[in-house]
Design a protein around this motif. Sequence first.
Motif, PDB file in Angstrom:
ATOM      1  N   ALA A 140      -1.297  -6.941  -6.170  1.00  0.00           N
ATOM      2  CA  ALA A 140      -2.146  -6.573  -7.315  1.00  0.00           C
ATOM      3  C   ALA A 140      -2.483  -7.808  -8.146  1.00  0.00           C
ATOM      4  O   ALA A 140      -3.629  -7.974  -8.586  1.00  0.00           O
ATOM      5  N   ASN A 141      -1.505  -8.682  -8.335  1.00  0.00           N
ATOM      6  CA  ASN A 141      -1.757  -9.915  -9.088  1.00  0.00           C
ATOM      7  C   ASN A 141      -2.780 -10.798  -8.386  1.00  0.00           C
ATOM      8  O   ASN A 141      -3.557 -11.492  -9.039  1.00  0.00           O
ATOM      9  N   GLY A 142      -2.793 -10.760  -7.068  1.00  0.00           N
ATOM     10  CA  GLY A 142      -3.808 -11.492  -6.321  1.00  0.00           C
ATOM     11  C   GLY A 142      -5.209 -11.008  -6.651  1.00  0.00           C
ATOM     12  O   GLY A 142      -6.150 -11.808  -6.745  1.00  0.00           O
ATOM     13  N   VAL A 143      -5.348  -9.708  -6.855  1.00  0.00           N
ATOM     14  CA  VAL A 143      -6.636  -9.137  -7.260  1.00  0.00           C
ATOM     15  C   VAL A 143      -6.942  -9.526  -8.705  1.00  0.00           C
ATOM     16  O   VAL A 143      -8.038  -9.989  -9.030  1.00  0.00           O
ATOM     17  N   LEU A 144      -5.962  -9.343  -9.574  1.00  0.00           N
ATOM     18  CA  LEU A 144      -6.175  -9.583 -11.004  1.00  0.00           C
ATOM     19  C   LEU A 144      -6.487 -11.044 -11.314  1.00  0.00           C
ATOM     20  O   LEU A 144      -7.245 -11.333 -12.244  1.00  0.00           O
ATOM     21  N   GLN A 145      -5.936 -11.955 -10.543  1.00  0.00           N
ATOM     22  CA  GLN A 145      -6.138 -13.379 -10.802  1.00  0.00           C
ATOM     23  C   GLN A 145      -7.372 -13.942 -10.105  1.00  0.00           C
ATOM     24  O   GLN A 145      -7.745 -15.088 -10.339  1.00  0.00           O
ATOM     25  N   HIS A 146      -8.006 -13.118  -9.283  1.00  0.00           N
ATOM     26  CA  HIS A 146      -9.184 -13.596  -8.561  1.00  0.00           C
ATOM     27  C   HIS A 146     -10.358 -13.709  -9.526  1.00  0.00           C
ATOM     28  O   HIS A 146     -10.689 -12.779 -10.224  1.00  0.00           O
ATOM     29  N   GLY A 147     -10.972 -14.851  -9.542  1.00  0.00           N
ATOM     30  CA  GLY A 147     -12.106 -15.050 -10.440  1.00  0.00           C
ATOM     31  C   GLY A 147     -13.308 -15.613  -9.730  1.00  0.00           C
ATOM     32  O   GLY A 147     -14.254 -16.049 -10.360  1.00  0.00           O
ATOM     33  N   GLY A 148     -13.275 -15.584  -8.440  1.00  0.00           N
ATOM     34  CA  GLY A 148     -14.340 -16.251  -7.691  1.00  0.00           C
ATOM     35  C   GLY A 148     -15.342 -15.312  -7.068  1.00  0.00           C
ATOM     36  O   GLY A 148     -15.702 -14.276  -7.623  1.00  0.00           O
ATOM     37  N   ALA A 149     -15.751 -15.670  -5.873  1.00  0.00           N
ATOM     38  CA  ALA A 149     -16.808 -14.966  -5.154  1.00  0.00           C
ATOM     39  C   ALA A 149     -16.402 -13.545  -4.790  1.00  0.00           C
ATOM     40  O   ALA A 149     -15.224 -13.210  -4.660  1.00  0.00           O
ATOM     41  N   THR A 150     -17.415 -12.722  -4.623  1.00  0.00           N
ATOM     42  CA  THR A 150     -17.199 -11.320  -4.280  1.00  0.00           C
ATOM     43  C   THR A 150     -16.407 -11.169  -2.983  1.00  0.00           C
ATOM     44  O   THR A 150     -15.538 -10.311  -2.886  1.00  0.00           O
ATOM     45  N   ALA A 151     -16.687 -12.015  -2.000  1.00  0.00           N
ATOM     46  CA  ALA A 151     -15.994 -11.909  -0.710  1.00  0.00           C
ATOM     47  C   ALA A 151     -14.486 -12.080  -0.887  1.00  0.00           C
ATOM     48  O   ALA A 151     -13.693 -11.335  -0.311  1.00  0.00           O
ATOM     49  N   GLY A 152     -14.068 -13.043  -1.693  1.00  0.00           N
ATOM     50  CA  GLY A 152     -12.638 -13.253  -1.944  1.00  0.00           C
ATOM     51  C   GLY A 152     -12.022 -12.085  -2.688  1.00  0.00           C
ATOM     52  O   GLY A 152     -10.884 -11.698  -2.422  1.00  0.00           O
ATOM     53  N   PHE A 153     -12.783 -11.522  -3.620  1.00  0.00           N
ATOM     54  CA  PHE A 153     -12.302 -10.354  -4.354  1.00  0.00           C
ATOM     55  C   PHE A 153     -12.111  -9.178  -3.401  1.00  0.00           C
ATOM     56  O   PHE A 153     -11.099  -8.476  -3.457  1.00  0.00           O
ATOM     57  N   ILE A 154     -13.071  -8.961  -2.525  1.00  0.00           N
ATOM     58  CA  ILE A 154     -12.985  -7.862  -1.548  1.00  0.00           C
ATOM     59  C   ILE A 154     -11.777  -8.051  -0.651  1.00  0.00           C
ATOM     60  O   ILE A 154     -11.043  -7.099  -0.361  1.00  0.00           O
ATOM     61  N   ASP A 155     -11.526  -9.268  -0.213  1.00  0.00           N
ATOM     62  CA  ASP A 155     -10.351  -9.541   0.619  1.00  0.00           C
ATOM     63  C   ASP A 155      -9.062  -9.221  -0.124  1.00  0.00           C
ATOM     64  O   ASP A 155      -8.143  -8.608   0.433  1.00  0.00           O
ATOM     65  N   ALA A 156      -8.979  -9.644  -1.383  1.00  0.00           N
ATOM     66  CA  ALA A 156      -7.779  -9.384  -2.186  1.00  0.00           C
ATOM     67  C   ALA A 156      -7.597  -7.889  -2.427  1.00  0.00           C
ATOM     68  O   ALA A 156      -6.485  -7.368  -2.335  1.00  0.00           O
ATOM     69  N   ALA A 157      -8.689  -7.190  -2.731  1.00  0.00           N
ATOM     70  CA  ALA A 157      -8.619  -5.744  -2.969  1.00  0.00           C
ATOM     71  C   ALA A 157      -8.248  -5.000  -1.680  1.00  0.00           C
ATOM     72  O   ALA A 157      -7.474  -4.037  -1.716  1.00  0.00           O
ATOM     73  N   ALA A 158      -8.784  -5.447  -0.548  1.00  0.00           N
ATOM     74  CA  ALA A 158      -8.455  -4.822   0.736  1.00  0.00           C
ATOM     75  C   ALA A 158      -6.978  -5.030   1.075  1.00  0.00           C
ATOM     76  O   ALA A 158      -6.316  -4.124   1.596  1.00  0.00           O
ATOM     77  N   ALA A 159      -6.449  -6.206   0.772  1.00  0.00           N
ATOM     78  CA  ALA A 159      -5.025  -6.462   1.008  1.00  0.00           C
ATOM     79  C   ALA A 159      -4.178  -5.543   0.123  1.00  0.00           C
ATOM     80  O   ALA A 159      -3.168  -4.982   0.579  1.00  0.00           O
ATOM     81  N   PHE A 160      -4.587  -5.376  -1.127  1.00  0.00           N
ATOM     82  CA  PHE A 160      -3.864  -4.466  -2.024  1.00  0.00           C
ATOM     83  C   PHE A 160      -3.936  -3.033  -1.494  1.00  0.00           C
ATOM     84  O   PHE A 160      -2.938  -2.316  -1.487  1.00  0.00           O
ATOM     85  N   LYS A 161      -5.094  -2.626  -1.024  1.00  0.00           N
ATOM     86  CA  LYS A 161      -5.262  -1.270  -0.468  1.00  0.00           C
ATOM     87  C   LYS A 161      -4.318  -1.070   0.715  1.00  0.00           C
ATOM     88  O   LYS A 161      -3.703  -0.003   0.859  1.00  0.00           O
ATOM     89  N   GLY A 162      -4.168  -2.074   1.552  1.00  0.00           N
ATOM     90  CA  GLY A 162      -3.250  -1.971   2.686  1.00  0.00           C
ATOM     91  C   GLY A 162      -1.811  -1.773   2.234  1.00  0.00           C
ATOM     92  O   GLY A 162      -1.085  -0.944   2.785  1.00  0.00           O
ATOM     93  N   ARG A 163      -1.394  -2.511   1.214  1.00  0.00           N
ATOM     94  CA  ARG A 163      -0.035  -2.347   0.667  1.00  0.00           C
ATOM     95  C   ARG A 163       0.129  -0.964   0.062  1.00  0.00           C
ATOM     96  O   ARG A 163       1.165  -0.325   0.215  1.00  0.00           O
ATOM     97  N   LEU A 164      -0.884  -0.524  -0.652  1.00  0.00           N
ATOM     98  CA  LEU A 164      -0.841   0.789  -1.284  1.00  0.00           C
ATOM     99  C   LEU A 164      -0.753   1.902  -0.230  1.00  0.00           C
ATOM    100  O   LEU A 164       0.027   2.848  -0.379  1.00  0.00           O
ATOM    101  N   ASP A 165      -1.527   1.765   0.833  1.00  0.00           N
ATOM    102  CA  ASP A 165      -1.505   2.760   1.916  1.00  0.00           C
ATOM    103  C   ASP A 165      -0.135   2.851   2.581  1.00  0.00           C
ATOM    104  O   ASP A 165       0.292   3.932   2.986  1.00  0.00           O
ATOM    105  N   ALA A 166       0.557   1.719   2.699  1.00  0.00           N
ATOM    106  CA  ALA A 166       1.895   1.720   3.294  1.00  0.00           C
ATOM    107  C   ALA A 166       2.929   2.299   2.324  1.00  0.00           C
ATOM    108  O   ALA A 166       3.881   2.964   2.737  1.00  0.00           O
ATOM    109  N   PHE A 167       2.742   2.060   1.049  1.00  0.00           N
ATOM    110  CA  PHE A 167       3.680   2.502   0.020  1.00  0.00           C
ATOM    111  C   PHE A 167       3.598   4.001  -0.247  1.00  0.00           C
ATOM    112  O   PHE A 167       4.619   4.669  -0.433  1.00  0.00           O
ATOM    113  N   HIS A 168       2.390   4.527  -0.242  1.00  0.00           N
ATOM    114  CA  HIS A 168       2.150   5.921  -0.625  1.00  0.00           C
ATOM    115  C   HIS A 168       3.021   6.927   0.134  1.00  0.00           C
ATOM    116  O   HIS A 168       3.720   7.730  -0.488  1.00  0.00           O
TER     117      HIS A 168
END
Length: 195
Positions: A140-168
Amino acid sequence: MTDMNIPQDLLLSKRDGLPDALRALIKAYPRAGWVQNPNYSQLIAFWLDRHMMFRRLLDQLDSDVKAALDGAESQDVYKRKLHRFGGMLINELHGHHQIEDAQYFPVMAKLEKNVERGFDILDTDHHALDGILSDLATSANGVLQHGGATAGFIDAAAAFKGRLDAFHPMLNRHLTDEEELVVPVLLKYDPPQFR
């Protein structure tokens, strides 16, 4: 109370429920009759409500990250939601587990010796969940600290989604197993210290 000698098939990441030997009380006090039981207390209602809150927070985090990944929500709006709801989930779960491990589980295990092993399993779950929550927070911090291009944000959000899917599913398994041990013990004994 922690007994780290839990068989591999009963670890949170592996099991699909508690063994039958630990489910005797849930058979005697089925979920459908909890609210009608004369020993159903404000504590039980509050405790189950906390579990429902955790499930709702997970659903909220999931729908928010989907909206961000689909472009239906801006990075800034998503980050505010992630900070609020992600922080709430992690902090509240940590506090909830600390109280259970220090206060509730030791008393309940003494009340009902037949399910004492179940409380060891739940305690072991808490330690496993701590590590998973730490990974979730890092992602989540990787998403929150991202301040750059949309592609990097999408990658960070997708990684968070993967962690969330495993945790749920693991959190849901833990909460369900915990409810099926704790509530029947409270209904059976109605301990005065938990009223």
